[in-house]
Write an enzyme that holds these catalytic residues in place. Sequence first.
Site, short mmCIF file in Angstrom:
data_model
loop_
_atom_site.label_atom_id
_atom_site.label_comp_id
_atom_site.label_asym_id
_atom_site.label_seq_id
_atom_site.Cartn_x
_atom_site.Cartn_y
_atom_site.Cartn_z
N MET A 1 -8.00 71.69 29.68
CA MET A 1 -7.98 72.42 28.52
C MET A 1 -9.54 72.09 28.08
SD MET A 1 -6.84 73.62 25.96
CE MET A 1 -7.74 74.27 24.46
N ASN B 1 -11.17 71.90 25.16
CA ASN B 1 -11.56 71.09 23.96
C ASN B 1 -13.01 70.95 23.64
OD1 ASN B 1 -8.42 70.64 23.77
ND2 ASN B 1 -9.05 69.04 25.20
N GLU C 1 -13.53 75.79 32.34
CA GLU C 1 -13.37 75.22 31.20
C GLU C 1 -14.83 74.95 30.77
OE1 GLU C 1 -10.57 74.89 30.10
OE2 GLU C 1 -9.60 75.04 32.32
N HIS D 1 -15.82 78.26 28.84
CA HIS D 1 -15.14 78.50 27.51
C HIS D 1 -16.01 77.85 26.43
CE1 HIS D 1 -11.10 80.06 28.04
NE2 HIS D 1 -10.65 79.23 28.74
N GLU E 1 -9.57 84.35 27.65
CA GLU E 1 -8.90 83.81 28.84
C GLU E 1 -9.41 85.13 29.92
OE1 GLU E 1 -8.58 81.30 29.66
OE2 GLU E 1 -7.87 80.18 27.68
#
Length: 864
Positions: free
Chosen positions: A261, A263, A296, A299, A318
């Site tokens: 993830m 974050n 990740e 992102h 995505e």
Amino acid sequence: MQEKPQAKYLKDYQPPSHQISHLDLSFDLKPTATSVISKAHYIAQSGETELSLNGVELKLVKLLVNGVAHTDFEQSATLLVLRALPSAFDLEIHTEISPSTNTSLEGLYQSAGAYCTQCEAEGFRKITYFLDRPDVLTTYDVTIFGDKSIPYLLSNGNKVDEGTTEDGRHFAKWQDPFKKPSYLFALVAGDFDVLKDEFITCSGRSVELALFVDKGNLNKAPHAMESLKRAMAWDESRFDLEYDLDIYMVVAVDFFNMGAMENKGLNVFNSACVLANQQTATDRDYHTIESIVGHEYFHNWTGNRVTCRDWFQLSLKEGLTVFRDQEFSSDLGSRGLNRIDAVMAMRAHQFAEDAGPMAHPIRPQQVIEMNNFYTVTVYNKGAEVIRMMHSLLGEQGFQKGMKLYFDRHDGQAVTCDDFVSAMQDASGVELQQFKLWYEQIGTPTLNVTTHYDDHAKIFSVNVSQHHAQNDPVSDPLHIPFAIELLDDAGEAIPLICNGHEVAKTLSLTTDTHQFVFENVESKPVPVLLEDFSAPCIVKYDYHLDQLLHIIKYASSDYARWEAMQQAFLLEVCTAVEQLNVGNTYSLHSTLINTLQELLNQRKGDVALLAELLTLPNFDALAAMFEVVPVDVLVKVTHNFKQDIANHLVDELKAAFCASKEHGQLSHDGVSARAMKNICLYYLALVSDPEIQDWICAQSDSENMTLKLGALKAATSAQLDCSHKLMDKFDAEWRHDLLVMDKWFSLQATTDNENTIDTLYKLYEHPCFDKSNPNRVRALIGSFARNNPAQFHREDGAGYRLLGDLLIELNAINPQNASRMVTPFMSWRKFDGRRQEAMKVQLQRLADLPNLSDDLYEKVEKALS
Ligand code: B3K
Ligand code: ZN
């Protein structure tokens, strides 16, 4: 009776009633009673006096508006509605949650003792009452209080304070200067070993890198760290994107629902996607880790700096980020092999999703449980849509589009339309028709016929596009259609249309179109939809000879592999027909000869050769049939493997012995190991004591790729030695659960009458744990996906095993349950008896009194 979960619709999107100018969060960590204090400044956007906040499974302790207790509110299972509010106000909310009993692995939970969070998509509402939607962005200050036995207290951004409290505990305070939506919030607290490093960005800034792993695992952290540095450098060189905070942290946890993830500044990873060394991880694991670490990291710009307006736009971040991670892997490794991987995922999984009851566009129009839409369609088909734009615009045009996208939208929450507009405006390439790809459902089919005019030396290619039955879109799509024409000698023929040479990628924009190529001296062999230039099914009557010609001569590695797959598929179809009328059928000698030639020559990329030697998987075979002939397919694949082994035993032995690998991590080392393993896999099928010796010897290797290759050869051929080897592996690796997952998968994929009994027994294995998604996927996921003979047993025992498990998982971890139900989604593709047996299991789920929204959405769609 429970109320039926309601769908939300894209068309109903409304901007948020309030924005939040800053959020101050404070956590006091206790396993069953963590207190969360949230202080935020809310600003009504158009005079609203009411505010609806999301909140699930929270104990409300205190509520203050501008410092005064507020009583005008109403609470439901999912909302807190405040009334009689001023237009701007400070809101302070005290709640209590229980991380240690949170087995859903969403919100704040404990993973093997460590506290961690997962907020995407809608998990923040399990932490505190909030406007838990991606278009509400704000800055966060986070203070974490915890026992000193938990040394690391982490959150997003930079650490600005830390210290000890009067009661002997300690705290840390974090500030994230970038506005973010709640789904990017993270908190991790635990005791870890830390690998530290540094990255100097292109503008000369130093970024501290920290990788947190379970105690004792530091020797498995370097590969992920190196991958991270490669990703940071690549994003600068290829996309001109630089990292923005002073610190980048990655934490590996054992209990995690997916891969990782993103974050902000604090990625949380499934430990399976971080930890690797040569003894414990395969070459494939190394590759996966590099690509997920990259994904990740990428992102940070595509997702975090520019995020989604609403969850229907998930593919905005995505699809684009998968495209970026695929390009990263391709630039650093083999482009052809990476393309093969990507297409395999599309064919085996995405096409099946398209053909089943959960079919949806890359931008879904309606959703019950958002977590159900982190799909191969949104991710992988989404990436194919981005790739098509890339091929229409070219690298330069695409990069101009990316730049304009960031210039326009940095710090915003936007839609897929905003992305396409930036691409169109920057490049001048018209994308109006292309945008239908965001709405269409199902896999389009391209029917192709060709005609060669020997007199005029003209070769024409007629293409007609057909939408899937379930597609709401009926207008033609804009389809980039790449083509290569090979002459008799295997040379590519220049593509001349109307007297001009044209590029390989043609544009199909109408229902049917005829492409006419001139100056074609003899009848060519066409390579169609080269490199999978669009996510479509091509129907063309290839003869085996034509496919073998492509395998030998096509310029693209991908096209050669694709032709080999098609050749196998053609053979499988013929074999099925023959077996159905009681005949026998062996793999065609010309195909065997081609394999023999490839093995003898061993030229080019050996890793590609290993792929060429691999039969299509069961899903790819199943996709060809209206009703999947399970038993015949299992038999045909078995026979074909045996044919290859019997005919090519000498060549396979020679290739096995010639594949020298010296433990290198390089592409050559990886290729040699892949070759050794595929050879051994076939060789295990011929009874030859020498080969059993080779397998036993290789199973003692210190290298996990080789060790596992040997075990796979032994178990899939069910050699006498396989039990001994499996027991040895179990004894050697019980201390390492991620390695044991490989053992669980091998157990689950063994095609044996007793496999199902073995699986029930393995639930009691000391390493197994139903609340850990990795374990469940390794054992039961592998079984349902990769053991067609046993999973699809006619007596329904395989289905019952999965059904039993899903009933338990529904209560433990709905997200995991919902992923694991996928094999049942395509029940309509099977014969009557199997259909009934699968439906029985789906009905058992439908009848559950506590059925989660996650499963409800899928089960209801499957049964309706
Ligand atoms: N964005 C996360 C996935 C979150 C899934 C929520 N159920 C990982 C990724 O795609 O990078
Ligand atoms: Zn992602």
